[in-house]
Write a protein that holds these residues in place. Structure first.
Motif, mmCIF file in Angstrom:
data_model
loop_
_atom_site.group_PDB
_atom_site.id
_atom_site.type_symbol
_atom_site.label_atom_id
_atom_site.label_comp_id
_atom_site.label_asym_id
_atom_site.label_seq_id
_atom_site.Cartn_x
_atom_site.Cartn_y
_atom_site.Cartn_z
ATOM 1 N N HIS A 288 0.833 -1.202 0.000
ATOM 2 C CA HIS A 288 0.000 0.000 0.000
ATOM 3 C C HIS A 288 0.867 1.252 0.000
ATOM 4 O O HIS A 288 1.957 1.266 0.565
ATOM 5 N N ALA A 289 0.337 2.298 -0.621
ATOM 6 C CA ALA A 289 1.015 3.594 -0.652
ATOM 7 C C ALA A 289 0.691 4.383 0.607
ATOM 8 O O ALA A 289 -0.305 4.104 1.303
ATOM 9 N N ASN A 290 1.507 5.370 0.913
ATOM 10 C CA ASN A 290 1.218 6.270 2.025
ATOM 11 C C ASN A 290 -0.149 6.917 1.834
ATOM 12 O O ASN A 290 -0.520 7.317 0.727
ATOM 13 N N GLY A 291 -0.891 7.008 2.934
ATOM 14 C CA GLY A 291 -2.212 7.623 2.907
ATOM 15 C C GLY A 291 -3.348 6.654 2.697
ATOM 16 O O GLY A 291 -4.519 7.014 2.900
ATOM 17 N N GLU A 292 -3.053 5.409 2.291
ATOM 18 C CA GLU A 292 -4.122 4.430 2.069
ATOM 19 C C GLU A 292 -4.668 3.908 3.400
ATOM 20 O O GLU A 292 -3.921 3.732 4.375
ATOM 21 N N THR A 293 -5.962 3.636 3.420
ATOM 22 C CA THR A 293 -6.615 3.081 4.600
ATOM 23 C C THR A 293 -6.346 1.577 4.673
ATOM 24 O O THR A 293 -6.492 0.862 3.673
ATOM 25 N N VAL A 294 -5.975 1.111 5.871
ATOM 26 C CA VAL A 294 -5.676 -0.310 6.063
ATOM 27 C C VAL A 294 -6.321 -0.772 7.367
ATOM 28 O O VAL A 294 -6.790 0.032 8.174
ATOM 29 N N SER A 295 -6.318 -2.080 7.594
ATOM 30 C CA SER A 295 -6.954 -2.619 8.795
ATOM 31 C C SER A 295 -6.083 -3.691 9.422
ATOM 32 O O SER A 295 -5.257 -4.326 8.757
ATOM 33 N N ALA A 296 -6.295 -3.899 10.711
ATOM 34 C CA ALA A 296 -5.551 -4.902 11.455
ATOM 35 C C ALA A 296 -5.749 -6.284 10.832
ATOM 36 O O ALA A 296 -6.865 -6.659 10.472
ATOM 37 N N GLY A 297 -4.654 -7.018 10.687
ATOM 38 C CA GLY A 297 -4.704 -8.344 10.109
ATOM 39 C C GLY A 297 -4.549 -8.375 8.606
ATOM 40 O O GLY A 297 -4.302 -9.446 8.035
ATOM 41 N N GLN A 298 -4.690 -7.232 7.965
ATOM 42 C CA GLN A 298 -4.546 -7.155 6.514
ATOM 43 C C GLN A 298 -3.081 -7.298 6.125
ATOM 44 O O GLN A 298 -2.204 -6.766 6.802
ATOM 45 N N PRO A 299 -2.755 -8.009 5.043
ATOM 46 C CA PRO A 299 -1.354 -8.092 4.607
ATOM 47 C C PRO A 299 -0.781 -6.712 4.295
ATOM 48 O O PRO A 299 -1.393 -5.918 3.580
ATOM 49 N N ALA A 300 0.387 -6.419 4.863
ATOM 50 C CA ALA A 300 1.046 -5.125 4.679
ATOM 51 C C ALA A 300 2.098 -5.167 3.572
ATOM 52 O O ALA A 300 2.440 -4.137 2.994
ATOM 53 N N GLY A 301 2.625 -6.319 3.301
ATOM 54 C CA GLY A 301 3.680 -6.479 2.310
ATOM 55 C C GLY A 301 4.355 -7.817 2.543
ATOM 56 O O GLY A 301 3.927 -8.607 3.397
ATOM 57 N N ARG A 302 5.402 -8.065 1.790
ATOM 58 C CA ARG A 302 6.113 -9.328 1.990
ATOM 59 C C ARG A 302 7.601 -9.126 1.782
ATOM 60 O O ARG A 302 8.039 -8.205 1.083
ATOM 61 N N ILE A 303 8.360 -10.004 2.424
ATOM 62 C CA ILE A 303 9.805 -9.956 2.352
ATOM 63 C C ILE A 303 10.299 -11.088 1.459
ATOM 64 O O ILE A 303 9.970 -12.253 1.680
ATOM 65 N N HIS A 304 11.075 -10.697 0.445
ATOM 66 C CA HIS A 304 11.636 -11.667 -0.501
ATOM 67 C C HIS A 304 13.096 -11.932 -0.142
ATOM 68 O O HIS A 304 13.873 -10.982 0.033
ATOM 69 N N ARG A 305 13.453 -13.201 -0.056
ATOM 70 C CA ARG A 305 14.859 -13.583 0.099
ATOM 71 C C ARG A 305 15.367 -13.946 -1.295
ATOM 72 O O ARG A 305 15.398 -15.121 -1.689
ATOM 73 N N ILE A 306 15.733 -12.901 -2.032
ATOM 74 C CA ILE A 306 15.991 -13.053 -3.468
ATOM 75 C C ILE A 306 17.230 -13.880 -3.771
ATOM 76 O O ILE A 306 17.433 -14.294 -4.923
ATOM 77 N N TRP A 307 18.038 -14.162 -2.765
ATOM 78 C CA TRP A 307 19.235 -14.980 -2.961
ATOM 79 C C TRP A 307 18.962 -16.474 -2.753
ATOM 80 O O TRP A 307 19.850 -17.295 -2.902
ATOM 81 N N ASP A 308 17.720 -16.812 -2.409
ATOM 82 C CA ASP A 308 17.369 -18.204 -2.112
ATOM 83 C C ASP A 308 16.124 -18.574 -2.914
ATOM 84 O O ASP A 308 14.996 -18.204 -2.565
ATOM 85 N N LEU A 309 16.290 -19.305 -4.004
ATOM 86 C CA LEU A 309 15.172 -19.647 -4.881
ATOM 87 C C LEU A 309 14.187 -20.616 -4.232
ATOM 88 O O LEU A 309 13.065 -20.787 -4.716
ATOM 89 N N THR A 310 14.581 -21.253 -3.148
ATOM 90 C CA THR A 310 13.682 -22.193 -2.478
ATOM 91 C C THR A 310 12.804 -21.511 -1.433
ATOM 92 O O THR A 310 11.885 -22.131 -0.913
ATOM 93 N N ALA A 311 13.090 -20.253 -1.123
ATOM 94 C CA ALA A 311 12.392 -19.566 -0.029
ATOM 95 C C ALA A 311 11.163 -18.829 -0.545
ATOM 96 O O ALA A 311 11.265 -17.974 -1.432
ATOM 97 N N GLN A 312 10.002 -19.155 0.003
ATOM 98 C CA GLN A 312 8.790 -18.411 -0.310
ATOM 99 C C GLN A 312 8.825 -17.041 0.377
ATOM 100 O O GLN A 312 9.361 -16.904 1.478
ATOM 101 N N PRO A 313 8.249 -15.996 -0.226
ATOM 102 C CA PRO A 313 8.183 -14.695 0.448
ATOM 103 C C PRO A 313 7.414 -14.797 1.768
ATOM 104 O O PRO A 313 6.466 -15.588 1.885
ATOM 105 N N LEU A 314 7.822 -14.001 2.733
ATOM 106 C CA LEU A 314 7.169 -13.962 4.041
ATOM 107 C C LEU A 314 6.234 -12.759 4.093
ATOM 108 O O LEU A 314 6.671 -11.617 3.950
ATOM 109 N N THR A 315 4.942 -13.005 4.289
ATOM 110 C CA THR A 315 3.958 -11.927 4.336
ATOM 111 C C THR A 315 3.868 -11.345 5.747
ATOM 112 O O THR A 315 3.782 -12.082 6.733
ATOM 113 N N LEU A 316 3.877 -10.008 5.822
ATOM 114 C CA LEU A 316 3.705 -9.281 7.073
ATOM 115 C C LEU A 316 2.305 -8.689 7.120
ATOM 116 O O LEU A 316 1.687 -8.437 6.074
#
Length: 350
Positions: A288-316
């Motif tokens: 989400h961009a700055n200023g967008e409305t969000v709610s508790a429990g909603q996915p905020a983004g994810r972290i990619h471990r781009i050096w590890d092709l076996t690793a799924q992104p971790l959602t925050l």
């Protein structure tokens, strides 16, 4: 019209309060414009009898409040120092009633290095207040401001942005205080700044900040966050320039229309749930961009471990309802890095 203010500036010499070794070539009681330095003895390997020079300007005329305006609290935040420098050079002393103490680069070593923290002692200037006259250079600068400058003052403006690591919605900041009258006067000054957002920020209860120390000294206190990303934002700089003059007009230091959008809601960073932290290393993809409305429990983004092709992104996920107030600017994150901040209506979560 001047804001009501129970604390009045006497223009008296308060040098006996300060107990450190700093000295200055400006006279705080002289009328007109002065530009100089606060000098603190500093003896590194390369300069046995040198000093750290913190730039300062004093503009005084007539009778009125003393307002301290600080920039360069962090060395990678630029809109505030630019606005302060323009005031120091361009403001006609004959147009003010009172005294301005202008300090555009207080964390001067960090300012010169364009870093958040001082390269001399590694300290964050905004986490050492009220300082220590026997401490490191960063601690000594804070001690000079808290012991020598604040006792002369009625109001304090601390101009920040998100620095190199955050991009934040342009906003004026309310520092929490237990003094209801001071809170009322500070909120009035914050609203007079007329930023797009007004936000209460407690820094998770940390009182080692400049604004917390100013409130403890009884000063009407206004902070800012003017975008960031390690650059100069054109819209935020315009907001900052205009906002500083709005507050000075509100306090009666300069003539001008007093602005206050009473309809604009006050937001807050309501404790730990307002912050989304990285638990692992990787590259953060925000949703989400700055200023967008969000709610508790909603996915905020994810972290990619781009050096590890076996690793799924971790959602925050968000921990609270509100709007996206700030996001991490660099994509790369490490455990504990702040990825997103959410601002909520003030008092909703207390």
């Amino acid at each position: 019209m001047a804001a009501d203010n129970d604390k009045t500036s006497t223009m008296l010499d308060t040098s006996q309060i300060y107990t450190g070794n700093a000295f200055t070539n400006v006279d705080f009681d002289r009328l007109g414009r002065q530009v100089g330095f606060v000098s603190i003895p500093h003896s590194p390997h390369s300069d046995a009898w040198g000093v750290t020079q913190v730039p300062i300007a004093v503009i005084a005329n007539g009778k009125g409040p003393t307002v301290v305006i600080e920039g360069g609290n962090h060395g990678d935040e630029y809109e505030g120092p630019i606005a302060i420098g323009e005031l120091a050079r361009d403001l006609d002393p004959g147009l003010i009633q009172g005294r301005l103490i202008l300090m555009p680069a207080n964390n001067v070593h960090a300012v010169l290095a364009a870093l958040r923290t001082s390269p001399v002692d590694g300290l964050n200037f905004n986490r050492v207040w009220p300082g220590d006259v026997m401490g490191t250079i960063t601690e000594q600068i804070a001690a000079y401001v808290s012991q020598r400058i604040f006792p002369m003052a009625d109001a304090f403006l601390d101009l920040h942005s998100g620095g190199s690591s955050l991009d934040i919605l342009p906003s004026a900041i309310i520092e929490p205080t237990d003094d209801p009258d001071l809170h009322r006067r500070s909120v009035a000054a914050v609203k007079a700044f007329d930023a797009p957002y007004n936000v209460v920020i407690s820094n998770l209860g940390d009182k080692r900040t400049a604004t917390a120390t100013a409130c403890a000294a009884g000063l009407v206190t206004v902070g800012t966050e003017m975008r960031g990303g390690g650059t100069v934002s054109l819209d935020a700089l315009a907001i900052c320039r205009r906002g500083v003059r709005n507050v000075l007009a509100h306090l009666g230091v300069i003539e001008g229309e007093t602005k206050s959008d009473t309809e604009r809601p006050v937001l807050e960073l309501a404790g730990p749930p307002a912050y989304v932290y990285a638990p692992i290393e990787g590259v953060f993809e925000p949703f989400h961009a700055n200023g967008e409305t969000v709610s508790a429990g909603q996915p905020a983004g994810r972290i990619h471990r781009i050096w590890d092709l076996t690793a799924q992104p971790l959602t925050l996920h968000y921990g609270i309802d509100g709007i996206v107030y700030g996001r991490r600017h660099p994509g790369r994150v490490s455990p504990g890095n702040c990825c997103v901040v959410v601002a909520s209506p003030y008092g909703k979560h207390t």
